[in-house]
Design a protein around this motif. Structure first.
Motif, PDB file in Angstrom:
ATOM      1  N   ASP B  62       0.841  -1.192   0.000  1.00  0.00           N
ATOM      2  CA  ASP B  62       0.000   0.000   0.000  1.00  0.00           C
ATOM      3  C   ASP B  62       0.878   1.244   0.000  1.00  0.00           C
ATOM      4  O   ASP B  62       2.069   1.179   0.306  1.00  0.00           O
ATOM      5  N   ALA B  63       0.222   2.372  -0.288  1.00  0.00           N
ATOM      6  CA  ALA B  63       0.966   3.632  -0.336  1.00  0.00           C
ATOM      7  C   ALA B  63       1.650   3.933   0.998  1.00  0.00           C
ATOM      8  O   ALA B  63       2.712   4.530   1.039  1.00  0.00           O
ATOM      9  N   ALA B  65       2.809   1.739   3.244  1.00  0.00           N
ATOM     10  CA  ALA B  65       3.412   0.521   3.797  1.00  0.00           C
ATOM     11  C   ALA B  65       4.880   0.672   4.178  1.00  0.00           C
ATOM     12  O   ALA B  65       5.436  -0.208   4.813  1.00  0.00           O
ATOM     13  N   LEU B  66       5.493   1.788   3.808  1.00  0.00           N
ATOM     14  CA  LEU B  66       6.934   1.906   4.009  1.00  0.00           C
ATOM     15  C   LEU B  66       7.251   2.798   5.191  1.00  0.00           C
ATOM     16  O   LEU B  66       6.554   3.772   5.448  1.00  0.00           O
ATOM     17  N   PRO B  67       8.318   2.463   5.925  1.00  0.00           N
ATOM     18  CA  PRO B  67       8.719   3.336   7.023  1.00  0.00           C
ATOM     19  C   PRO B  67       9.181   4.685   6.488  1.00  0.00           C
ATOM     20  O   PRO B  67       9.579   4.802   5.329  1.00  0.00           O
ATOM     21  N   GLU B  68       9.116   5.689   7.338  1.00  0.00           N
ATOM     22  CA  GLU B  68       9.490   7.041   6.903  1.00  0.00           C
ATOM     23  C   GLU B  68      10.827   7.447   7.494  1.00  0.00           C
ATOM     24  O   GLU B  68      11.145   7.101   8.610  1.00  0.00           O
ATOM     25  N   GLY B  69      11.558   8.207   6.727  1.00  0.00           N
ATOM     26  CA  GLY B  69      12.766   8.859   7.241  1.00  0.00           C
ATOM     27  C   GLY B  69      13.758   7.920   7.870  1.00  0.00           C
ATOM     28  O   GLY B  69      14.186   8.122   8.994  1.00  0.00           O
ATOM     29  N   THR B  70      14.127   6.878   7.149  1.00  0.00           N
ATOM     30  CA  THR B  70      14.977   5.856   7.753  1.00  0.00           C
ATOM     31  C   THR B  70      16.441   5.962   7.369  1.00  0.00           C
ATOM     32  O   THR B  70      17.269   5.286   7.939  1.00  0.00           O
ATOM     33  N   THR B  71      16.750   6.791   6.417  1.00  0.00           N
ATOM     34  CA  THR B  71      18.129   6.766   5.920  1.00  0.00           C
ATOM     35  C   THR B  71      18.771   8.140   5.970  1.00  0.00           C
ATOM     36  O   THR B  71      18.169   9.115   6.397  1.00  0.00           O
ATOM     37  N   SER B  72      19.963   8.173   5.532  1.00  0.00           N
ATOM     38  CA  SER B  72      20.730   9.406   5.528  1.00  0.00           C
ATOM     39  C   SER B  72      20.224  10.355   4.445  1.00  0.00           C
ATOM     40  O   SER B  72      19.507   9.952   3.544  1.00  0.00           O
ATOM     41  N   ALA B  75      20.051   9.668   0.718  1.00  0.00           N
ATOM     42  CA  ALA B  75      18.968   8.934   0.067  1.00  0.00           C
ATOM     43  C   ALA B  75      18.141   9.841  -0.826  1.00  0.00           C
ATOM     44  O   ALA B  75      17.539   9.383  -1.795  1.00  0.00           O
ATOM     45  N   SER B  76      18.104  11.120  -0.493  1.00  0.00           N
ATOM     46  CA  SER B  76      17.253  12.016  -1.283  1.00  0.00           C
ATOM     47  C   SER B  76      17.769  12.169  -2.705  1.00  0.00           C
ATOM     48  O   SER B  76      17.044  12.594  -3.594  1.00  0.00           O
TER      49      SER B  76
END
Lengths: 152, 87
Positions: B62-63, B65-72, B75-76
């Motif tokens: 689902d839209a 379904a993913l964790p937020e703000g998990t990387t450095s 990543a952007s």
């Protein structure tokens, strides 16, 4: 010419021509020959590869190099020729994400990365020895899930 | 299903441009050589099935379904220039 689709997940999406990635062979087992990347949550590392031919078809993806610093890609000569790139690591690379409720259970498919070069994408088999089909995206550190290693 | 009997060195032609050669038979193992035009994907079935299953499972997300703000912040940059961002 640009494309607008009504995504079942994200509503109206607009893609300029140069943002459309052609997948001549589609993704393995999935339809669609045109996809676009969506960044719904900048800084998360997660993108969505959205099919432009099917408004219900989209897959979360990440650049494996952000999460797996030792990620390597070994393609056969025929696959390199198909992509048209001499060094596949210089192309844009993505791996599909299998989302699960607990972050530590989320896995990515390092075995069949998606290589995007000059507007064309191919999902290819990676023959590198550490290319797991279901590689955990996060390592467990203490109570919470953390990236294995932050990208440099 | 078409079933053919072939000996080592013999071939099967599929369409005009796919050639399957029986290279060697050793016990329970058959080595095949497959010549096909560039762009025709060839997979061992079990790998094709496994990747197909991973793709389909990924496409079930689902839209939210993913964790937020998990990387450095690096990543952007992963999206490249073409990615669409929320305004």
């Amino acid at each position: 010419m640009s494309m607008t689709i009504e995504s079942s997940r994200f509503g109206t999406l607009h893609f300029e021509d140069e943002a459309v990635i052609e997948f001549p062979l589609g993704l393995i087992g999935l339809g669609g020959t045109h996809y676009g990347l969506i960044d719904r949550n900048p800084n998360s590392g997660f993108l969505w590869l959205h099919c432009l031919d099917d408004p219900t078809l989209a897959l979360p993806v990440v650049d494996p190099r952000l999460f797996f610093p030792s990620f390597s890609l070994q393609l056969g000569a025929e696959d390199c020729e198909l992509v048209g790139v001499e060094d596949p690591m210089s192309a844009a690379l993505f791996v599909t994400v299998r989302a699960r409720p607990r972050p530590e259970e989320i896995t990515v498919n390092l075995r069949a990365p998606i290589v995007v070069w000059e507007g064309r994408g191919h999902q290819l088999l990676n023959s590198a020895p550490n290319a797991e089909l279901q590689a955990p995206l996060f390592a467990m550190v203490g109570e919470g899930a953390q990236p294995v290693v932050d990208a440099a | 299903m078409l079933i053919l009997t072939r000996r080592p060195g013999e071939r099967v032609v599929i369409g005009d441009d796919v050639l399957v050669t029986v290279m060697e038979i050793s016990g329970q193992t058959v080595r095949l050589g497959i010549a096909a035009p560039g762009g025709v994907p060839i997979f061992r079935e079990e790998i094709w099935l496994a990747v197909k299953e991973e793709n389909r499972a990924a496409a079930q997300a689902d839209a939210g379904a993913l964790p937020e703000g998990t990387t450095s912040p690096a990543a952007s940059d992963a999206a490249g220039e073409g990615a669409q961002r929320p305004s």
